[in-house]
Write a protein that holds these residues in place. Structure first.
Motif, mmCIF file in Angstrom:
data_model
loop_
_atom_site.group_PDB
_atom_site.id
_atom_site.type_symbol
_atom_site.label_atom_id
_atom_site.label_comp_id
_atom_site.label_asym_id
_atom_site.label_seq_id
_atom_site.Cartn_x
_atom_site.Cartn_y
_atom_site.Cartn_z
ATOM 1 N N THR A 182 0.854 -1.179 0.000
ATOM 2 C CA THR A 182 0.000 0.000 0.000
ATOM 3 C C THR A 182 0.893 1.232 0.000
ATOM 4 O O THR A 182 1.849 1.295 0.772
ATOM 5 C CB THR A 182 -0.898 -0.003 1.252
ATOM 6 N N ARG A 230 -8.312 5.618 -1.398
ATOM 7 C CA ARG A 230 -9.401 4.904 -2.076
ATOM 8 C C ARG A 230 -9.167 4.877 -3.590
ATOM 9 O O ARG A 230 -9.438 3.875 -4.251
ATOM 10 C CB ARG A 230 -10.736 5.573 -1.747
ATOM 11 N N LEU A 231 -8.646 5.963 -4.143
ATOM 12 C CA LEU A 231 -8.344 6.006 -5.576
ATOM 13 C C LEU A 231 -7.244 5.015 -5.956
ATOM 14 O O LEU A 231 -7.211 4.518 -7.077
ATOM 15 C CB LEU A 231 -7.916 7.410 -5.991
ATOM 16 N N LEU A 232 -6.344 4.754 -5.023
ATOM 17 C CA LEU A 232 -5.208 3.861 -5.284
ATOM 18 C C LEU A 232 -5.454 2.426 -4.822
ATOM 19 O O LEU A 232 -4.522 1.615 -4.838
ATOM 20 C CB LEU A 232 -3.958 4.417 -4.583
ATOM 21 N N ALA A 233 -6.662 2.120 -4.426
ATOM 22 C CA ALA A 233 -6.973 0.778 -3.916
ATOM 23 C C ALA A 233 -6.580 -0.290 -4.929
ATOM 24 O O ALA A 233 -6.765 -0.125 -6.140
ATOM 25 C CB ALA A 233 -8.457 0.667 -3.594
ATOM 26 N N LYS A 234 -6.008 -1.361 -4.437
ATOM 27 C CA LYS A 234 -5.590 -2.467 -5.306
ATOM 28 C C LYS A 234 -6.799 -3.136 -5.959
ATOM 29 O O LYS A 234 -6.771 -3.483 -7.124
ATOM 30 C CB LYS A 234 -4.793 -3.512 -4.515
ATOM 31 N N PRO A 250 -10.218 -3.030 -7.662
ATOM 32 C CA PRO A 250 -11.042 -2.030 -8.354
ATOM 33 C C PRO A 250 -12.415 -1.805 -7.713
ATOM 34 O O PRO A 250 -12.956 -0.708 -7.792
ATOM 35 C CB PRO A 250 -11.201 -2.612 -9.765
ATOM 36 N N ASP A 293 -12.990 -1.429 -4.709
ATOM 37 C CA ASP A 293 -12.814 -0.518 -3.577
ATOM 38 C C ASP A 293 -12.617 0.929 -4.018
ATOM 39 O O ASP A 293 -12.537 1.825 -3.181
ATOM 40 C CB ASP A 293 -11.623 -0.962 -2.719
ATOM 41 N N ARG A 294 -12.498 1.151 -5.331
ATOM 42 C CA ARG A 294 -12.304 2.502 -5.871
ATOM 43 C C ARG A 294 -13.652 3.134 -6.181
ATOM 44 O O ARG A 294 -14.635 2.429 -6.408
ATOM 45 C CB ARG A 294 -11.480 2.432 -7.160
ATOM 46 N N PRO A 295 -13.702 4.481 -6.224
ATOM 47 C CA PRO A 295 -14.950 5.132 -6.630
ATOM 48 C C PRO A 295 -15.330 4.663 -8.042
ATOM 49 O O PRO A 295 -14.455 4.501 -8.899
ATOM 50 C CB PRO A 295 -14.603 6.623 -6.635
ATOM 51 N N ALA A 353 -15.071 10.343 -7.441
ATOM 52 C CA ALA A 353 -13.714 10.488 -6.913
ATOM 53 C C ALA A 353 -13.422 11.959 -6.615
ATOM 54 O O ALA A 353 -12.904 12.298 -5.544
ATOM 55 C CB ALA A 353 -12.699 9.925 -7.907
#
Length: 71
Positions: free
Chosen positions: A8, A29-33, A35, A37-39, A45
């Protein structure tokens, strides 16, 4: 290369101390591994980032974008 996959990233405010810590969560959240979990949209976003910046007292921000139209 494996760090990108496995680790992370550090909190943005720890790398750039001039950034308010309030934006760490929306950026993470934008960098979540995962997808999921991302907006789901760019608009959501941006809304998250703007809300966090406003909560931190950042001024001079643009108005919140219009909600994304359902496709």
């Amino acid at each position: 290369m494996l760090k990108h996959i496995d680790e992370t990233p550090p909190a943005a405010s720890s790398v750039a101390p001039d950034l308010p810590a309030a934006i760490d969560a929306p950026l993470a959240r934008l960098l979540a591994k995962n997808p999921d979990d991302r907006p789901p949209t760019v608009g959501q976003a941006l809304e998250g980032l703007l809300a966090a910046a406003r909560a931190a007292g950042v001024t001079g921000l643009p108005a919140a974008p219009a909600r994304d139209a359902e496709a």
